[in-house]
Write an enzyme that holds these catalytic residues in place. Structure first.
Site, short mmCIF file in Angstrom:
data_model
loop_
_atom_site.label_atom_id
_atom_site.label_comp_id
_atom_site.label_asym_id
_atom_site.label_seq_id
_atom_site.Cartn_x
_atom_site.Cartn_y
_atom_site.Cartn_z
N LYS A 192 0.85 -1.20 0.00
CA LYS A 192 0.00 0.00 0.00
C LYS A 192 0.88 1.24 0.00
CE LYS A 192 -2.16 2.85 2.79
NZ LYS A 192 -2.12 4.01 1.88
N GLU A 267 9.37 1.19 10.97
CA GLU A 267 10.35 2.28 10.81
C GLU A 267 9.57 3.57 11.03
OE1 GLU A 267 13.55 2.23 10.22
OE2 GLU A 267 13.76 0.08 9.90
N CYS A 302 13.01 11.29 7.97
CA CYS A 302 12.97 10.72 9.33
C CYS A 302 14.27 10.89 10.09
CB CYS A 302 12.58 9.25 9.25
SG CYS A 302 13.63 8.32 8.13
N GLU A 402 8.41 15.70 16.39
CA GLU A 402 8.93 15.60 15.03
C GLU A 402 8.19 16.65 14.19
OE1 GLU A 402 7.84 12.10 12.70
OE2 GLU A 402 9.90 11.99 11.99
P1 NAD Z 1 1.72 8.13 8.09
O1 NAD Z 1 1.94 7.28 9.29
O2 NAD Z 1 0.67 9.16 8.15
O3 NAD Z 1 1.34 7.22 6.82
C1 NAD Z 1 2.18 6.17 6.40
C2 NAD Z 1 1.35 5.15 5.66
O4 NAD Z 1 0.44 4.54 6.56
C3 NAD Z 1 0.53 5.72 4.52
O5 NAD Z 1 0.52 4.80 3.45
C4 NAD Z 1 -0.86 5.82 5.14
O6 NAD Z 1 -1.91 5.79 4.20
C5 NAD Z 1 -0.87 4.59 6.02
N1 NAD Z 1 -1.83 4.63 7.12
C6 NAD Z 1 -2.28 5.71 7.79
N2 NAD Z 1 -3.16 5.33 8.74
C7 NAD Z 1 -3.24 3.97 8.68
C8 NAD Z 1 -3.97 2.99 9.41
N3 NAD Z 1 -4.80 3.32 10.39
N4 NAD Z 1 -3.80 1.70 9.08
C9 NAD Z 1 -2.94 1.34 8.10
N5 NAD Z 1 -2.25 2.21 7.36
C10 NAD Z 1 -2.38 3.53 7.66
O7 NAD Z 1 3.15 8.74 7.71
P2 NAD Z 1 3.51 9.77 6.56
O8 NAD Z 1 2.96 11.10 6.95
O9 NAD Z 1 3.17 9.21 5.24
O10 NAD Z 1 5.11 9.79 6.67
C11 NAD Z 1 5.79 10.55 7.59
C12 NAD Z 1 6.26 9.71 8.76
O11 NAD Z 1 7.04 8.62 8.30
C13 NAD Z 1 7.17 10.48 9.68
O12 NAD Z 1 6.84 10.23 11.02
C14 NAD Z 1 8.56 9.94 9.35
O13 NAD Z 1 9.50 10.08 10.37
C15 NAD Z 1 8.25 8.52 9.04
N6 NAD Z 1 9.32 7.91 8.24
C16 NAD Z 1 10.17 7.02 8.83
C17 NAD Z 1 11.21 6.46 8.10
C18 NAD Z 1 12.15 5.45 8.73
O14 NAD Z 1 12.82 4.74 7.99
N7 NAD Z 1 12.22 5.34 10.04
C19 NAD Z 1 11.39 6.81 6.77
C20 NAD Z 1 10.52 7.73 6.19
C21 NAD Z 1 9.48 8.27 6.95
#
Ligand code: NAD
Length: 502
Positions: A192, A267, A302, A402
């Site tokens: 997804k 992650e 991140c 963050e």
């Molecule tokens: P997010 O958590 O809002 O969304 C990530 C994914 O999860 C999207 O595909 C979203 O549609 C899905 N999602 C949201 N709610 C869900 C649910 N209830 N059930 C299942 N899936 C769901 O994150 P974002 O805004 O897309 O990305 C930013 C975040 O990602 C930041 O916190 C960043 O630090 C983190 N990030 C971490 C890494 C790492 O390697 N540690 C790398 C990149 C980004």
């Protein structure tokens, strides 16, 4: 802007998206779609289906069949190695169109493709890296511990159907870090992508299918977290969830995994410190830290070093260098080669960043520069000017939360113990930087920091290095042998050699 969004769309061949199930491109059963807007201009760039529970169920069943009924999990190592190398090549050959699709999707400028972690190259290298484990990561043969003469051995087997969920900020690397080890191990996948970065991911899936990934092995459901992510993480046919995204959704995933004991890799976010000692090249440190929170992703990264802990003796020098980067970052059309940084992904994120800037000012930090919505030509996009806060206290919201935007919080310290204490005074533990010319201090401090990756006078993400978080930054590691093994189960097999085992 030089070309219109519509012209860019034609140039990179962006088509409206579809779900990909068992090798077929199809629409959602409800017919519902999501229209995505280009973050630099807010113009609509394309639509894709919003998959509901029935579509997700169909995709998981397809992945289940490919795992339970096809020969995919038992492919010969040599066949699988070649497939992963073909996937890597396909990505490299289409790097330019992928960068263009990403620029339309999430506004990340083409220039960021020259930074390794932001390039299609790194994604291809991750496939090559995991191809290398396929014929090497076997089990062990162990001596009998007690009882009769017997042979004991361990074998690695694929974990099963993987739900892989991606964020929007770095789709190339993050797609590869999930899909490559899953395919290398013999798992099947329901992917997804984020609703804010779908089109480049769909193109990567098409390329992998053309490279020979069998139907049903890699499936894609598009849509939002609520409509599509929730039914996926709750589906009993899923054996493992591999997620990159926010800590809040990470928590939700752990809850959803509990009833059927799904394996989980997470992650999550970070609030990574850069520790700058008095003997450091403070100018280089200032440029590095500010570069990480502005260039390319505008701090929507991140591991960006968003908290700079700087020794009082080099504090001003550090601030001057960071300010120079803030003044020289360029914004605008991500297709313009002179543009170095992206807009924020959407208005919600823009509002959140501006709110945190205001909160920083209210809490008494000194705003040295930036932190306002860009105007003039850029007013239609989600651009915010790079912000530096000085005299920050580690208890302030800008030091604890963050921000996910171009905001650097600079915190003074007096000695090494204080610097380490401040560095570890966070709920996160993803990355850190140590800036010093004293080699003993460099390693001593690197060992004292509770974070998954520590860079000394520089930072890099590489395919063979474990990457992940301590504390609330996640569970497990991506990159390296451990990442491949996280897509396997370990089985012990016992065989009596003389008819009796006990
Ligand atoms: P997010 O958590 O809002 O969304 C990530 C994914 O999860 C999207 O595909 C979203 O549609 C899905 N999602 C949201 N709610 C869900 C649910 N209830 N059930 C299942 N899936 C769901 O994150 P974002 O805004 O897309 O990305 C930013 C975040 O990602 C930041 O916190 C960043 O630090 C983190 N990030 C971490 C890494 C790492 O390697 N540690 C790398 C990149 C980004």
């Amino acid at each position: 802007m030089s070309l219109t969004v519509q012209q860019h769309r034609e140039q990179v061949g962006l088509e409206d998206g579809s779900l990909f199930v068992e090798g077929r491109w199809q629409q959602a059963r409800s017919g519902e779609t999501w229209t995505h807007h280009h973050p630099a201009t807010q113009e609509a760039i394309g639509r894709f289906p919003v998959a509901g529970p029935e579509d997700v169920d169909e995709a998981v069943r397809a992945a289940r069949r490919a795992f339970d009924e096809s020969d995919w999990p038992r492919w010969r190592a040599g066949q699988r190695v070649k497939l992963l190398h073909r996937c890597a090549e396909a990505l490299r050959e289409h790097a330019e169109e992928l960068r263009g699709l990403q620029a339309l999707d999430n506004g990340v400028p083409l220039s960021f493709g020259t930074v390794y972690a932001g390039s299609v190259d790194v994604a291809a290298d991750v496939f090559d890296h995991h191809a290398g484990w396929i014929d090497k990561a076997g089990g062990e043969t162990l001596p009998p511990y007690q009882g009769g003469d017997h042979l004991a051995l361990t074998v690695r087997e694929p974990v099963g159907v993987v739900a892989a969920i991606l964020p929007w900020n770095a789709p190339f690397l993050l797609f590869a870090q999930k899909v490559a080890p899953a395919l290398a191990a013999g798992c099947t996948v329901v992917l997804k992508p984020s609703e804010h970065a779908t089109f480049a991911v769909l193109r990567m899936v098409r390329l992998l299918a053309e490279a020979g990934v069998p139907g049903g092995v890699l499936n894609v459901v598009t849509g939002t977290g609520e409509t599509t992510g929730e039914p996926l993480i709750n589906h009993p046919g899923v054996d493992k969830i591999s997620f990159t995204g926010s800590r809040e959704v990470g928590r939700r995933i752990v809850e959803a995994a509990a009833p059927t004991m799904k394996r989980v890799s997470l992650e999550l976010g970070g609030k990574s410190p850069a520790l700058v000692f008095a003997d450091a090249d403070a100018g280089m440190a200032g440029m590095t830290a500010m570069g990480m929170v502005t260039l390319g992703l505008s701090g929507q990264a991140c591991v960006a070093h968003t908290r700079a802990l700087v020794h009082r003796d080099v504090y001003d020098e550090f601030l001057d260098a960071a300010g120079m980067i803030a003044d020289s970052v360029t914004y605008g059309d991500p297709f313009d080669p002179g543009v170095l940084a992206s807009p924020l992904i959407n208005e919600r994120q823009l509002g959140r960043v501006l709110d945190l800037v205001h909160q920083g000012e209210r809490e008494g930090a000194r705003l040295v520069t930036g932190g306002v919505r860009a105007d003039g030509e850029l007013a239609a996009g989600n651009f915010v000017t790079p912000a530096i806060f000085a005299e920050v206290d580690n208890a302030m919201a800008i030091a604890r939360q963050e921000v996910f935007g171009p905001v650097l919080s600079v915190i003074p310290f007096e000695d090494e113990d204080e610097a380490v204490r401040l560095a570890n005074d966070t709920e996160y533990g993803l990355g850190a930087g140590v800036f010093t010319t004293d080699v003993q201090r460099a390693f001593r401090v690197a060992r004292r920091i509770r974070a998954g990756t520590v860079g000394i006078n520089g930072f890099q993400v590489e395919p063979h290095l474990p990457f992940g978080g301590y504390k609330q930054s996640g569970l497990g590691r991506e990159g390296g042998r451990g990442a491949f093994e996280a897509y396997t189960e370990l089985k012990s097999v016992l065989l009596p050699l003389s008819g009796e085992m006990m």
